[in-house]
Scaffold this active site. Structure first.
Site, mmCIF file in Angstrom:
data_model
loop_
_atom_site.group_PDB
_atom_site.id
_atom_site.type_symbol
_atom_site.label_atom_id
_atom_site.label_comp_id
_atom_site.label_asym_id
_atom_site.label_seq_id
_atom_site.Cartn_x
_atom_site.Cartn_y
_atom_site.Cartn_z
ATOM 1 N N HIS A 176 32.862 -33.765 -33.932
ATOM 2 C CA HIS A 176 31.342 -33.913 -33.481
ATOM 3 C C HIS A 176 31.047 -32.457 -33.208
ATOM 4 O O HIS A 176 31.873 -31.673 -33.419
ATOM 5 C CB HIS A 176 31.171 -34.605 -32.191
ATOM 6 C CG HIS A 176 32.008 -34.633 -31.261
ATOM 7 N ND1 HIS A 176 32.015 -33.477 -30.415
ATOM 8 C CD2 HIS A 176 32.746 -35.434 -30.421
ATOM 9 C CE1 HIS A 176 32.978 -33.487 -29.414
ATOM 10 N NE2 HIS A 176 33.394 -34.678 -29.456
ATOM 11 N N HIS A 198 33.996 -30.273 -31.356
ATOM 12 C CA HIS A 198 34.816 -29.875 -32.139
ATOM 13 C C HIS A 198 34.387 -28.654 -33.249
ATOM 14 O O HIS A 198 35.085 -27.703 -33.340
ATOM 15 C CB HIS A 198 35.516 -30.783 -33.133
ATOM 16 C CG HIS A 198 35.890 -32.185 -32.498
ATOM 17 N ND1 HIS A 198 35.222 -33.596 -32.835
ATOM 18 C CD2 HIS A 198 36.617 -32.331 -31.490
ATOM 19 C CE1 HIS A 198 35.930 -34.371 -31.915
ATOM 20 N NE2 HIS A 198 36.644 -33.813 -31.196
ATOM 21 N N CYS A 241 45.958 -42.504 -17.896
ATOM 22 C CA CYS A 241 44.911 -42.668 -18.533
ATOM 23 C C CYS A 241 44.987 -42.669 -20.280
ATOM 24 O O CYS A 241 45.527 -41.560 -20.720
ATOM 25 C CB CYS A 241 43.723 -41.760 -18.458
ATOM 26 S SG CYS A 241 42.268 -41.882 -19.230
ATOM 27 N N CYS A 283 42.752 -40.135 -22.142
ATOM 28 C CA CYS A 283 43.299 -38.638 -22.176
ATOM 29 C C CYS A 283 44.891 -38.539 -22.588
ATOM 30 O O CYS A 283 45.057 -37.362 -22.945
ATOM 31 C CB CYS A 283 43.580 -38.219 -20.703
ATOM 32 S SG CYS A 283 42.018 -38.111 -19.618
ATOM 33 N N CYS A 288 39.153 -42.556 -14.437
ATOM 34 C CA CYS A 288 39.251 -41.379 -15.060
ATOM 35 C C CYS A 288 37.783 -40.788 -15.290
ATOM 36 O O CYS A 288 36.879 -41.320 -15.717
ATOM 37 C CB CYS A 288 39.910 -41.368 -16.432
ATOM 38 S SG CYS A 288 39.560 -39.835 -17.230
ATOM 39 N N HIS A 332 36.670 -40.610 -19.040
ATOM 40 C CA HIS A 332 36.707 -41.899 -19.896
ATOM 41 C C HIS A 332 36.181 -42.968 -19.214
ATOM 42 O O HIS A 332 36.015 -43.961 -19.616
ATOM 43 C CB HIS A 332 38.285 -41.994 -20.566
ATOM 44 C CG HIS A 332 38.410 -40.888 -21.266
ATOM 45 N ND1 HIS A 332 39.467 -39.952 -20.981
ATOM 46 C CD2 HIS A 332 38.363 -40.814 -22.626
ATOM 47 C CE1 HIS A 332 39.415 -38.979 -22.087
ATOM 48 N NE2 HIS A 332 38.881 -39.599 -23.009
ATOM 49 N N LYS A 360 27.104 -36.279 -20.749
ATOM 50 C CA LYS A 360 28.060 -36.174 -21.596
ATOM 51 C C LYS A 360 27.557 -36.696 -22.953
ATOM 52 O O LYS A 360 27.376 -37.657 -23.120
ATOM 53 C CB LYS A 360 29.417 -36.858 -21.012
ATOM 54 C CG LYS A 360 30.672 -36.735 -21.637
ATOM 55 C CD LYS A 360 31.680 -37.429 -20.668
ATOM 56 C CE LYS A 360 33.019 -37.678 -21.698
ATOM 57 N NZ LYS A 360 33.881 -36.723 -22.020
ATOM 58 N N LYS A 419 29.665 -41.620 -27.748
ATOM 59 C CA LYS A 419 28.949 -42.743 -28.813
ATOM 60 C C LYS A 419 28.200 -43.631 -27.980
ATOM 61 O O LYS A 419 27.282 -44.366 -28.538
ATOM 62 C CB LYS A 419 30.445 -43.304 -29.280
ATOM 63 C CG LYS A 419 30.771 -42.589 -30.923
ATOM 64 C CD LYS A 419 31.526 -43.454 -31.556
ATOM 65 C CE LYS A 419 31.855 -43.013 -32.656
ATOM 66 N NZ LYS A 419 33.260 -43.449 -33.305
#
Ligand code: MSP
Length: 481
Positions: A18, A21, A126, A129, A143, A146, A294, A297
Site C-alpha cells: 500500500h 510501503h 500480539c 505485530c 494493541c 491492531h 489509520k 482494509k
C-alpha cells in the site's frame, strides 16, 4: 570511492503493497539515486518478510501453501516497485535458501557464545505485530495498532540475553554513535531503554512456518530475528561474523515509527552479540493517515499505489508522496488534497514552466549560439538568476544531507516560481530579439531544474532534458486533472 548502503524494512507479504510501503521505498530510491549521481558506490536493499504465524494463517485462509502464498505476494511487491521505477540493487526474500542458511549459522554462533539460553517465557503476545507487549503498550487492553486483545502465552522458549546490552545501547544512542532521527524518536527510544531491557524470546513453539533452530529442531526462530538479519544477508553475508560484506554497515536504515523500538534494541543487540558493527543512522519517517484515520482494509480507506499511478502517473505519484509531508513527520492525505497538489505543482507549476520556456526557445534561433556545453549553470548571464540557481543547488544538497527530502523539492519549486515571476516581469514574447539572452538563460535554468529532479522524477527529468536538446515541445508532461 565513498559508499552508501541504504535499506527499507522488509515488508510482510500477508498484504499487498500500500501507499505506506511505497512511501518508504520511494524515499530510499531517491536517496540511492542521489548518491549514485554523486558518484558514490551505492547499495539499495529492499525485500519481503515471509515467515511467522501471521503469514502462515493468511496463507491458510486463502487455501494456499505458505510458500506459494509468499511467492505470489512478494511478486506483487516487485511488480509495483518496477512500476514505480524503484532502482533497488537487491530484493531479499527471507525464504531465500541463502538467507535461511546464514540465519541458522548466526543462531548457532549466538547459542555457542551463550547469548541464547533455554527458559520459560510468559507474556502478552500480539499476533498482528508479531511482538510481545507490555501492559503500558495497550489501550483498553488492546494493541492500539491492531485492535486485538493480546494472548497470554507461556511456553518453553529460548531467550536472547538482550538485557546485557541495555547500558551500551543507551550510551551509543545517546552519543549518536547509533544515530536515531528525528530527535523526538531518539528521545522516545531512550525513555523506553530507561525502563530497563529484558531478555526476549527468540523461539516459537506453535509457529511452523519459520526457520528451524539449529540447536532444537522442534522450534522455529522468532520472525523478527530472522527478518533483521536480512540487512546482512541481502548484501551477501553468509553467517560468518568475521567475514562481513564490503557495504557494511548501513549508512541509512529507513522505517516508520511502528518499528523503531525493535530496530533500536533487538537489532543492535543481535549485532553486538555477533560482534558486528552497528548501522550508522536509523531514520524514522512519518506515518500516513487518510483523512485522519489509520489506513486499513476494514475501514476501506486504503490507497493502493496502482490507483495513484493510474491517476497521477509514476512521477506524479513519486512527487505527491514525497511532498505531502515533511520527511520525519506524520502526514494526512486524501484524494482531494492529492489532486489539488498535483494540479498546482505539476501541470500548472513544472509542466507550465517547461512549455513556456520551450515555446520561447522555439521562436528564436537558439541553436546557432546555444550548444550543449553552453547550457551549464556558469553560462547563465543574468546575475540574479544565476545566484538563485546557485542558492537552490546549495539548499537542495543541504536538505539531502539532513534527509529532508521534501525540503529539496520545496527549493526546486521555489526556483520554478522565481522563473515564472521573471518571465511575467520581462514579457520576452513581446520583443523576442531583445530577449534572446534571457531566453537562453531560462533554458539553462530549466536544464538545472531537470538535473535536480532526476532523482525524484527520473522519467520526466529525462523527457525535459530531451526536449531541451531538441528545442521542441512535446505533449504536456503532466495532464491536468
Ligand atoms: N516486516 C516488518 C519489518 C521487518 S524489517 C527487519 C514490518 N513490515 S510492514 O509490512 O508492516 O512494514 C512496516 C513499514 O512499512 C513501516 O515501518 C513503514 O516503513 C511502512 N509503512 C507502513 N504503513 C505506513 C503508513 N501508513 N505510513 C508510512 N509508512 C508506513 O513491519
Amino acid at each position: 570511492m565513498k559508499k552508501f548502503y541504504i535499506t527499507t524494512p522488509i515488508y510482510y507479504v500477508n498484504a499487498r503493497p500500500h501507499l505506506g510501503h511505497a512511501y518508504t521505498t520511494i524515499a530510499a530510491d531517491v536517496l540511492a539515486r542521489y548518491y549514485r549521481v554523486q558518484g558514490w558506490k551505492v547499495f539499495f536493499l529492499t525485500g519481503t518478510d515471509e515467515h511467522g504465524g501471521k503469514i502462515e494463517k493468511a496463507a491458510q485462509k486463502v487455501g494456499k501453501s505458505p510458500q506459494q502464498f509468499c511467492d505470489e505476494n512478494s511478486e506483487r511487491f516487485k511488480k509495483v516497485w518496477e512500476e514505480l521505477n524503484i532502482s533497488y540493487d537487491n530484493f531479499i526474500r527471507t525464504t531465500d535458501p541463502s538467507h535461511i542458511k546464514a540465519v541458522k549459522k548466526a543462531l548457532e554462533i549466538l547459542y555457542k557464545r551463550n547469548f541464547i539460553y533455554k527458559g520459560i517465557y510468559k507474556g502478552l503476545y500480539c499476533p498482528g505485530c508479531e511482538q510481545y507487549k507490555t501492559e503500558s503498550d495497550l489501550k483498553d487492553g488492546k494493541c492500539p495498532d491492531h485492535q486485538i486483545k493480546p494472548e497470554l502465552i507461556e511456553e518453553e522458549s529460548y531467550l536472547f540475553r538482550l538485557s546485557r546490552f541495555e547500558n551500551i545501547l543507551k550510551e551509543k544512542i545517546r552519543t549518536d554513535e547509533l544515530k536515531i532521527e528525528p530527535e523526538q524518536r531518539k528521545n522516545e527510544v531512550l525513555k523506553f531503554l530507561s525502563q530497563g531491557l529484558k531478555d526476549i524470546s527468540i523461539s516459537r513453539q506453535r509457529v511452523r512456518w519459520g526457520i528451524r533452530l539449529p540447536f532444537d529442531q522442534r522450534l522455529t526462530a522468532y520472525v523478527w530475528v530472522d527478518a533483521f538479519l536480512n540487512y546482512l544477508t541481502g548484501i551477501g553475508w553468509e553467517g560468518d561474523p568475521k567475514n562481513i560484506p564490503e557495504f557494511w554497515p548501513p549508512d541509512v536504515q529507513l522505517m516508520s515509527k511502528d518499528i523503531i523500538r525493535v530496530h533500536a534494541t533487538i537489532w543492535p543487540g543481535l549485532l553486538l552479540a555477533l560482534e558486528i558493527p552497528l548501522p550508522k543512522r536509523l531514520f524514522v519517517h512519518g506515518y500516513f493517515t487518510i483523512e485522519g484515520q489509520k489506513m486499513s482494509k476494514s475501514l476501506g480507506n486504503v490507497i493502493w499505489p496502482e490507483e495513484m499511478i493510474g491517476k497521477f502517473g509514476v512521477d506524479g505519484t513519486r512527487y505527491l508522496l514525497l511532498s505531502s509531508c515533511p520527511f520525519g513527520q506524520d502526514g494526512d492525505i486524501s484524494w482531494q488534497k492529492l489532486i489539488k497538489k498535483y494540479n498546482a505543482d505539476l501541470p500548472k507549476g513544472l509542466g507550465n514552466l517547461v512549455s513556456r520556456i520551450l515555446a520561447l526557445a522555439e521562436k528564436i534561433n537558439t541553436n546557432s549560439y546555444l550548444r550543449e556545453k553552453n547550457l551549464s549553470l556558469q553560462q547563465i548571464q543574468n546575475v540574479n538568476l544565476r545566484k538563485e540557481v546557485e542558492n537552490t543547488w546549495q539548499n537542495y544538497k543541504r536538505s539531502f544531507q539532513k534527509l529532508k527530502l521534501n525540503e529539496s523539492l520545496v527549493w526546486i519549486w521555489n526556483l520554478i516560481s522565481f522563473c515564472d515571476r521573471l518571465i511575467q516581469k520581462e514579457r520576452p514574447w513581446e520583443e523576442l530579439n531583445k530577449h534572446q539572452s534571457i531566453i537562453c538563460d531560462l533554458l539553462r535554468v530549466l536544464k538545472n531544474i531537470a538535473e535536480m529532479l532526476q532523482v525524484f522524477l527520473p522519467e520526466s527529468s529525462e523527457r525535459i532534458l530531451d526536449q531541451i536538446k531538441g528545442r521542441k515541445r512535446e505533449k504536456p508532461l503532466f495532464p491536468k486533472l
